[in-house]
Design an enzyme around this catalytic site. Structure first.
Site, short mmCIF file in Angstrom:
data_model
loop_
_atom_site.label_atom_id
_atom_site.label_comp_id
_atom_site.label_asym_id
_atom_site.label_seq_id
_atom_site.Cartn_x
_atom_site.Cartn_y
_atom_site.Cartn_z
N ARG A 190 -7.72 15.85 8.87
CA ARG A 190 -9.09 16.17 8.42
C ARG A 190 -9.90 16.76 9.58
O ARG A 190 -10.70 17.67 9.39
CB ARG A 190 -9.77 14.93 7.83
CG ARG A 190 -9.06 14.55 6.53
CD ARG A 190 -9.66 13.38 5.79
NE ARG A 190 -8.73 13.00 4.72
CZ ARG A 190 -8.70 11.85 4.11
NH1 ARG A 190 -9.58 10.92 4.40
NH2 ARG A 190 -7.81 11.61 3.16
N GLU A 225 -3.97 -1.85 -4.20
CA GLU A 225 -4.26 -0.43 -4.50
C GLU A 225 -3.01 0.32 -4.99
O GLU A 225 -2.26 0.86 -4.18
CB GLU A 225 -4.83 0.27 -3.24
CG GLU A 225 -5.18 1.73 -3.48
CD GLU A 225 -5.75 2.43 -2.24
OE1 GLU A 225 -5.79 1.82 -1.16
OE2 GLU A 225 -6.12 3.60 -2.35
N LYS A 261 -7.86 -1.93 -6.63
CA LYS A 261 -8.38 -0.61 -6.24
C LYS A 261 -7.52 0.46 -6.93
O LYS A 261 -6.53 0.93 -6.38
CB LYS A 261 -8.34 -0.45 -4.71
CG LYS A 261 -8.79 0.93 -4.22
CD LYS A 261 -9.09 0.95 -2.73
CE LYS A 261 -9.31 2.37 -2.24
NZ LYS A 261 -9.86 2.44 -0.90
N SER A 285 -11.30 7.39 -4.62
CA SER A 285 -11.78 8.68 -5.15
C SER A 285 -10.62 9.67 -5.31
O SER A 285 -10.69 10.54 -6.19
CB SER A 285 -12.90 9.27 -4.28
OG SER A 285 -12.50 9.44 -2.96
N GLY A 286 -9.61 9.59 -4.48
CA GLY A 286 -8.34 10.28 -4.71
C GLY A 286 -8.35 11.80 -4.64
O GLY A 286 -7.42 12.44 -5.09
N GLY A 287 -9.43 12.40 -4.12
CA GLY A 287 -9.48 13.86 -4.06
C GLY A 287 -10.50 14.45 -5.02
O GLY A 287 -10.66 15.67 -5.10
N ARG A 303 -12.86 9.69 1.13
CA ARG A 303 -13.33 11.09 1.16
C ARG A 303 -14.65 11.28 0.43
O ARG A 303 -15.51 12.03 0.89
CB ARG A 303 -12.26 12.02 0.56
CG ARG A 303 -11.11 12.29 1.48
CD ARG A 303 -9.91 12.81 0.74
NE ARG A 303 -9.24 11.79 -0.04
CZ ARG A 303 -8.13 11.97 -0.74
NH1 ARG A 303 -7.59 13.17 -0.76
NH2 ARG A 303 -7.56 10.98 -1.39
C1 5MM Z 1 -6.29 6.85 -1.67
O1 5MM Z 1 -6.80 6.68 -0.40
C2 5MM Z 1 -7.69 5.58 -0.20
C3 5MM Z 1 -9.06 5.88 -0.75
O2 5MM Z 1 -9.50 7.08 -0.18
P1 5MM Z 1 -10.07 8.24 -1.13
O3 5MM Z 1 -11.33 7.67 -1.72
O4 5MM Z 1 -10.33 9.37 -0.19
O5 5MM Z 1 -9.02 8.54 -2.14
C4 5MM Z 1 -7.80 5.33 1.31
O6 5MM Z 1 -8.29 4.03 1.57
C5 5MM Z 1 -6.47 5.54 1.96
O7 5MM Z 1 -5.62 4.50 1.59
C6 5MM Z 1 -6.72 5.58 3.46
O8 5MM Z 1 -7.51 6.72 3.74
C7 5MM Z 1 -5.45 5.59 4.27
O9 5MM Z 1 -4.68 6.70 3.94
P2 5MM Z 1 -3.41 7.09 4.85
O10 5MM Z 1 -2.72 8.12 4.01
O11 5MM Z 1 -3.93 7.63 6.13
O12 5MM Z 1 -2.61 5.85 5.05
#
Ligand code: 5MM
Length: 340
Positions: free
Chosen positions: A33, A177, A219, A261-263, A294
């Site tokens: 990022r 999650e 989650k 939020s997932g993107g 995000r």
């Molecule tokens: C799905 O990712 C989790 C929630 O983030 P978004 O709201 O952006 O979707 C997030 O907590 C994620 O598990 C962490 O960012 C860790 O991700 P990585 O891929 O770095 O382990």
């Protein structure tokens, strides 16, 4: 295990008007990022970004808990104050991501299994000593041709349940999650079918492993069409489909559900969460809130770009997103808030 303590922490994390801030990106994700915005991919830049987040004035008004990464839970502000202390002083409960990431699942092309159970009991004890009161483990389920397989869903659900039981043994609230990814051209209906199968399997495993449902937070993903699906349903259809799937699969004993939020864009994430609370709150047995990364951080990161001069503007953006999501948690978000 102190059940009441777990339940109290879980309920505090999903209190009215509050949600979670996920700031647990692993170094490769955080660096990716940063790279896109020309920010140096260094330990110091990651520390400075996390300092900006945890020192945002008023963040505790909307954020109940922050999920940290192993590097971050050990870091401090420039003046030496540990991030854990800064968060606690702001009324935000520190949490920690404890999975070791999703790796290729043997014999299952295109599918992943989340690793990290080895030595987890010892790591949880250390994180608890450092001040963490909850933990997070993410399983990744990718929709595609003939996937997800039963093998993938069952392996991930089993790992999530073992992790959750270990967390509760250590006095930490597990955030469970299981993420059905948005990538792809699958329909909302396909996402619904997969999400329901995944959640049913996860709760079966949680039950089998004797996890206290009142002392955990789920989650999940929202039920959405894939990012490249030609048909993109409106906010109300997404809210209705998501609530329906959760009612069919999540036991009423669970204290709260905090979406990833997932993107999705920041604004859509708020609007969809809001539609669920505005339309269905009085009929739901659990709290519905956010645990976004995000959808809270991205607008602020784009303003900061690694420059000290942009810190205040970025903090304002972060505060704004937290406020919008707090309003959505209450069912009181309005798109006009974005222009205010
Ligand atoms: C799905 O990712 C989790 C929630 O983030 P978004 O709201 O952006 O979707 C997030 O907590 C994620 O598990 C962490 O960012 C860790 O991700 P990585 O891929 O770095 O382990």
């Amino acid at each position: 295990m102190n059940a009441q303590k777990l339940i109290d922490t879980a309920k505090t994390l999903v209190a009215e008007g509050k949600g979670l801030l996920a700031m647990d990106e692993s170094n490769p994700t955080c660096d990716k990022r940063f790279e896109r915005l020309g920010i140096p991919q260094t330990v110091e830049a990651r520390r400075a970004w996390r300092e900006l987040i945890v020192t945002t004035p008023g963040l505790g008004e909307s954020i109940s808990g922050a999920i940290l990464f192993d590097e971050t839970i050990r870091q401090q502000k420039k003046d030496g104050t540990p991030f854990v202390t800064v968060l606690t002083d702001a009324g935000i409960i520190p949490g920690i991501k404890v999975d070791a990431g999703a790796k290729e699942l043997a014999a299952h092309p295109g599918e992943k299994i989340t690793e990290g159970l080895d030595g987890l009991r010892e790591r949880l004890a250390q994180y608890s000593q450092m001040g963490a009161r909850f933990a997070k483990w993410r399983a990744v389920i990718a929709p595609g041709d003939a996937i997800p397989s039963r093998g993938c869903i069952e392996a991930n659900a089993h790992a999530l349940a073992l992790y959750a039981a270990l967390c509760q043994e250590a006095g930490l609230v597990p955030i469970v999650e299981p993420e059905v990814l948005m990538d792809g051209d699958h329909t909302l209906e396909r996402c619904r079918v997969i999400t329901e199968e995944v959640l049913r399997t996860v709760f079966n495993q949680l039950y089998t492993q004797r996890v206290l449902l009142e002392g955990l937070i789920l989650k999940p993903n929202m039920v959405l069409p894939g990012l490249t699906c030609p048909r993109q349903e409106g906010v109300d259809e997404v809210a209705r489909a998501t609530v329906r799937s959760l009612l069919w699969t999540v036991p009423a004993a669970v204290s709260g559900i905090a979406f990833l939020s997932g993107g999705q864009s920041a604004e859509l994430s708020s609007a969809r969460l809001n539609a669920m609370n505005a339309g269905f709150k009085s009929r739901l047995p659990w709290a519905l809130t956010f645990s976004f990364s995000r959808a809270i951080q991205q607008p602020a990161l784009e303003l900061w770009r690694g420059e000290e001069a942009n810190v205040l503007a970025a903090q304002k953006a972060l505060y704004h997103r937290a406020r919008c999501n707090s309003a959505a948690r209450r069912g009181q978000y309005d798109a006009a808030m974005e222009r205010a």
